[in-house]
Each structure stands twice: as C-alpha cells, then as structure tokens.
Design an enzyme around this catalytic site. Sequence first.
Site: not given
Length: 943
Positions: A398, A461
């Site tokens: 991220e 994820e």
Amino acid sequence: MSYIEDMGPGTGVLPPRAFFTSDAASLSLNGTWDFRLSPSAAAAPVDFGGDDWDTITVPGHWQLQGHGSPAYTNVRYPFPVEPPFVPSENPTGDHRLVFDLPASWPDEPAVLRFDGIDSCGLVWLNGVELGVTRGSRLPSEFEVGHLLQPKGNVLVVRVHQWSSGSYLEDQDMWWLSGIFRSVTLLSRPRGGVADFEVHASYDHVTGLGTLSVDGGLVTVPELGVVDLPEGQSVSVAVEPWSAESPRLYDGVVHTAVEHVPVRIGFRTVEITDGVLLVNGARIVFRGVNRHEHHPRFGRAVPSEFAVADILLMKQHNVNAVRTSHYPPDPRFLALCDEYGLWVIDECDLETHGFGELDWAGNPSDDPRWAESCVDRMRRMVERDKNHPSVLLWSLGNESHTGRNLAAMASWARDRDPSRPVHYEGDFDCEYVDVYSRMYASHEEVDEIGRTRADMPFVLCEFAHAMGNGPGGMLEYRELFERYRHVQGGFIWEWIDHGLERDGHYAYGGDFGESIHDGNFVIDGLVFPDRTPSPGLLEFAKVFEPVRITGTSAGVRIASFYDHISLDHLKFEWVYEVDGVEVAEGSLEVPPVAAGQHVDIALPDLDVTTGQPDTTDLPTPSAPTAPLATGEGWLTVRATLAAPTTWAEAGHTVAWGQISITEAAPTNPISAVELVGVGDVLWLGPGEFDPATGLLTRLGDHPVEGPRLDLWRAPTDNDRGSDNPEERAWREAGLHRLQHRVIEVGAQENELVVRTRVAPPSWGFGMFADYTWTADGDRLRLQLDVTPDGDWPCTLPRLGLRLALPGELSSVEWFGAGPGEAYADSRQSARIGRFESTVDALQTPYVFPQENGNRANVRWLRIGDIGVVGEPVFDFTARRWTSEDLDAAQHTTDLKPRDRVYLNLDLAQHGLGTASCGPGVLPQYRLHAQKASFAVNFCPSMRT
C-alpha cells in the site's frame, strides 16, 4: 538531531548479509537493560552515566513496559505529514547495557547485530558512536571488534519513536517503539564465512537437484557431497522441498576456521504460460497474512509463540504466509523451511497515509527516498536468500506506485532471478511478475480469471477476518479451482492484535489516542491468545487438501494437494443415526496422486431395504418428543497415518459427510387439546397472556415470549463498507421494533395471535400471525409473516425470541455443529448430536457482536425444555439480550442476566467480508418476504 530526519538508510552499518549462526563465538545481549524515557530528543540527557535509570526487557517495547502508551492507526499517520520531518515531541528511549566478554572470547573482528529497532537508533559502544539504524524490521550490523574490552563494556542505544523512517512504516499496526528483536555480539574470525548463498534447484523431469554455494565450501553428507568448492555445482538425485513435503538436507558451509550449519531444500520457482509453478507443478496459496503480535509483548514475539503459530497454521490447512508488511524475525523463516509453508517475504515498506493526500509527496516516487527504498529491499533479500520457503519477494504494501518501487523490483530481479517479484500496488504490472490484488470481489476475480491469463493472479489479501466471519470463502475457493492462473490468496489476517488490559483485550482508542482506527486491528483468524476462531475452523474446512463427497456409486476421495499423494493419510468412517454412532470402520483407498481422485464403494452399513439397523439406538423417554427419526449420516475422515512435526497421528486433515437415509417426517400435531379460558389462556402445556397472546409458562417453567425478532447485534462486517448494512438497519429502526396486537383469537383447539411488528416513524412493517396448537405434551407454534409496505433494506434475522429461566444452563442438540455457523460460513459444521452449556455457546469476539448461531437444528434441549423443528431451525442461547450485545464495547461489558435468551430462527443475513472487502453475496442476503416457520415445544424432554 538531523540524523533523525535524514532520508537515507542508516549510517555506519556493514553491508547486509545472510542471517546465520556458526561455530564462531557469539554472545546474546538480550535481557534486562537500563532504560530512561525522555519526552523529546532535545530533552534527552547529554551523558549516559548516573544511577537514575529504570530497567526494561530487551527485546521489548517501552510502551508495553510502563513507559508511554501504545497507539493504533490503520492508514493515517499520527503526526503531521511533512516529510522527512517529525514532531519535536518525539519520545526518546535510552537503553544501556554493561556487559563482560566471556573469558574465551577470541581476539578477532566482531560485529554487533541488531535484528530490529523501532524506529531509529543511535548506537555507542564504550563511548564511541557506531552509527544510526533505520528500517525498523531489518537488521543492522556494526564493526566493534576494535572497541571491545574484557570487562565493563558499555553499550548505549538511543531510540526515537519517530524518524524519517516512520514515513516508510505506516503498516496498519500498533505504533510501538524500542529494541524489539534480538541483540547479538558475533565474532567474525579472519578467514571465516563472511556471507554465503546456497543455490539448490530441482529438475522435476530428471529428479535431480543441482547444488552450488557462493561464499565457502559445502558438505552435505547425506548426498555424498564433500567440500564442494565455491563456484562449482553438483547434480544428484534428491527429494524436492515443498510446503507439503518440506524435505531438508543438513549440510555445512565452511572455511578452514568457521563452520555454518545449513538446511538445504531443493526447489525451483518459475512462471510458465502465466502460471506460477514450483517443481513443475501449479500451486495454490491457501494462505494467511501474518503480522508479528503477542498480547503482552507486541512485536517482540517469543520464539515459542512463533512455533505455536506455525503449528496452528499447519493443523488448519494453511499452506502459505505473506509476511505482512515487513520481513519477520529471521527465525520464523527457518521454521517455515522446517515445517513447510510457502512464503511471500515482504519488504519493510508502506506509505499508506499519503493516500489521504491523494498520494502527493509519496516517497515511492520521490527520488530523495530512492536509496532508502532500495536499501530496504537489499537488506531483506540478502538476509533471507537461503530459505527454500521464500518463493516471492514482495516490494512492500500500500505504497501506491512510483520509480522507487520499480528500482526495488529491478534490483531484486537482477540480484536473485530465481524468485519472482510481487507487489499489489502495480496494477498495470509494469515491474512485477505476479498480478496481485486485495479484496477483489468474487465477480471481479471471475472476470480476471476469464480475461487475464497472461500472468499468475493472487489475492494478497482477501476475506477480511474481522469479528464474526469471514463469509464467502467457499465461493473464492471455487474460483481458485476454476482458473489455472488464479492461484489462491492470503486471508487478512492471522491474529487479532488485542493487547491485554483490565481483563479484556484493548484496541485502538483504549489508550486515549486522539487519532486511532478503533477495533480495525482486531481482524485475525485466531484470537489474541491464539485460540482458533470459528473463522479459522471454516478456513480449515473450505481449504482442506482432500475433498470427500458422495457420488451415485459411493464415496469420492479427491486430492487437492499440489505435490504429494495421499499415502500419508488413512480414511476412517463413522455411521450415525439421529446423531448416535451405530457403526465405524476404515476405508481402503488406493493410491491417489496430487490433483487426482478415486471413487470407492460405500462401506457395509447394515442397511436393510434402505433403512438403517436402529435396534441399539436409545429410545426417547418422552414419547411425544419425535427425536429418533432414522436420519443416517456417514462421516468419512482423512487423518494422519503417522505423527508429523506439526501434529500427532490421527489428526483430522479433512472430512466429508454423506446422507444415507433421510429423516422420517415428524408426527404432526393433531390439535386435540382444547383452549382454556379464564384469568389466563391455556393450551396443552402452555399458559398465555390473554391480552398479548404471549406464552407465559411452558409446563413448570415461566417464559417470556416468543415474539417475532428481526434484530441482531451487528457484526464488524455488518458495520463495514461505504454503505454498511448496519446503517440501513438502524435507519429503518429494526433495533427498536414495536409490536401491536391485532387479535388474540381463542378458538376451540387453536389459539391465533395476530400482530403487526414495525419500527417507529415509518410506514412499513410485518404482519406476524402466531398459530398455537397442542397434542399431549407438545405445543406447536406456526409463525406466518407477511411484509407490509415497501421495505428499504435487508433483514438481520427472521425468527423468534423468548426468555427462559436462568437455571436452564445445559444444551443438547441434533443438527449442525459443534461450532457456530451462518449462511455463508457453515462448511465447518457437520450434522451430529452435540452438548454444551449456554456459556460455552458464546464466541468471545474481542469486540462483542452477533455470535454463537447453531444451524440446521432438528431438535434442541435446553435444560429440560425441548424444541423440535419442522424440519429444522437455527438457534442462539445467551445470558444477555441482543441489545446488551449491541451496546458492549468489550467482553467485560457483558453482564449475565437472570434469564437465558433463546432465538429460534428461520434465517439470518449472511456475514460477508465488508469490514474490508465485498459484502454478502446475493444468495445469502435475507430479504423481507412472506415466510412460514414452525416449531414444537416440549416442557420436559429427555434425550
């Protein structure tokens, strides 16, 4: 104090190298250190003498040892975003250790190794400044041999909570500071092994492994390899390493003066035709993301808990770990080598908080940060390069995209072409080898599977394991099996990051943080004490590597292993009728290779003319309770035939159930009892309030209800997403329904109660008609519901709620169990006969929410009150109301009442994974529609 805000990597450190131990001298410096905390760097004392010190344990975090407080944020930086500057109010912890050298310590060069300092440390030894560490979860080594003295060495480390490196470490976890990994003094003998790299590939066609080593001679006695020189290779027949069969060969890398034990696993990673292969075979990641966490020690996880994590993973069919979002303690990777787990090793890099600024100033694309970014990648790769478990290098998490990430990928690919590069943020796949996404919906994964087959696709994820859930794992598995290049994923995440406090587990905001993200840090498959959650049990069932199903001819045993056969398993069966075992045995299963299946005949179940032999079954003592209906289930289990490193013989790897005989219909109520009218209404064993029509007594037991119930304490997934279900439910007023009695009609042998149930302020509602009849000791209720008006939302649940005396604490049921189950998370529940207590039915989610539902129940006994379905129902039983559960913030807020509150449900809304990800799939959403539901109550039922 400019070093705190320097944007480069640390200073004074040695070049990175592999993590290893050897026969050279070493001295652990872990233990009790002197400690003092200053509110800022400027306020920290100039000298390090005196006696005004506290003590602290190293490895450890000072916030968890009485100095300051933890703080949790997910995305936002807890300080102004002004890179590379950090606040002047910068807690600074001085660590001091005085140590002596062992008498046998050699007169050789030596290095001081720090495996992890958060966030930045300035190091002195015997008054000489060694340098500065940055990169909290990466090692730093300093040359110290020339500074050592036999006695009274003084090591001082000044650690700052915030530094320029904090901008690169915004990793959805507790902000915790200190020397949290090991500190070691290492002798580095002249002519020793400075560094080494093992190359151990495997050719799946020839069965040969090819071995070479850079950095020394290598000897592997089991392979007949003796003193293989650096730069030379040898090919020998070997057993390959895989997560399913982690075969390691013990060897030694050595020079004339130093010997390094190594454990060598032969395996080859490649991408062919868009598919990730290991040893020539496609693999599927049944993985988890793992932060390092302990409820008392934070990221200073003792080694026995790292072992506990891996044992639990292996026992629940986890085959892969993504080391989110930093390299783990290096000893964890050695455990992955030993026990067998695929690993995505992730760099210590995340800049998520810049997303709040639309990525303006993001370090990933700022050339001033280039050296630090590549340095972090270099230190990870060099440290972990010799682990066969590591399949992919991950650039971080991220951090959007940019030139520095591209440079990291380029460096890693050049340095180690044997491993592909992963990073989720490169959506265009300009500099990665694997297409990675997080929280893509089932629909989107299906589209990727259909339209993008040029490279492996992995969900780094998915299925956010926050609170009750995740739902929808089964449908993800089906997609992994449908498309060859869709190769699994990693659940977010492994463990709830709760911290022990005042008898409960604390989360964001519990320490007075002004900026925090609440219980979003409580999102694991295991609770903070590493107790498996229902989500982990569901994962184990959904992703079991063997699938056992029924066919028209018998039983199908299908292997979903990637590499190994089923030879290590044995297959045992149990035949139960109405939940009572009547026969058992073993199945003879012929060899089944990875990815193959075999069909075998059913065992001899002594079934005559389609009916089981029930002569030995217990007869219910209450003749009016129709418990023995002849429902037969065959359960087949695949268990370990011999003990392994991670489980004992007999451990269940997979199981399946096959319906053999269906239940006989429940004897219908013949409605022979007459309704009595007086001060109260009575019908069979039930007494009713003539004004409300509510049941007030069942036999000898006072009761309250039942009434239509549409509310549940929202789950984390109900509360999640941009348009949460909870918001719609509360705006509709479903948490404060009001009941209007239209009619209480006492007919000759039937009591009919007509009501309208609706929230205040709105025009929509539900007509709920309760029809009561009785026959002997049975009291039957049929509930008919009809929506009235335009319903604006789904329903949390549809069923009945009643209150029973608190002393009714024992529970037995025949249905799905033993654990909780919901519409889209029920694969781990099997049909059987189970016992519990009311208290043990509760799942202690750190943030209280709906829990404990048991599904597909044929009959239930609570105390001696029985409930029999027509044919099935769901139930929850607890000592607090749904409203109590809704209001609670921690488990300690739940105070038992003097009642047991029993819900009998026709259905509940699914769970989904909208706390971070897609919501409930359409087939599991509960809508307002016309429905009927019937149960029988027995005031004194024995089983």
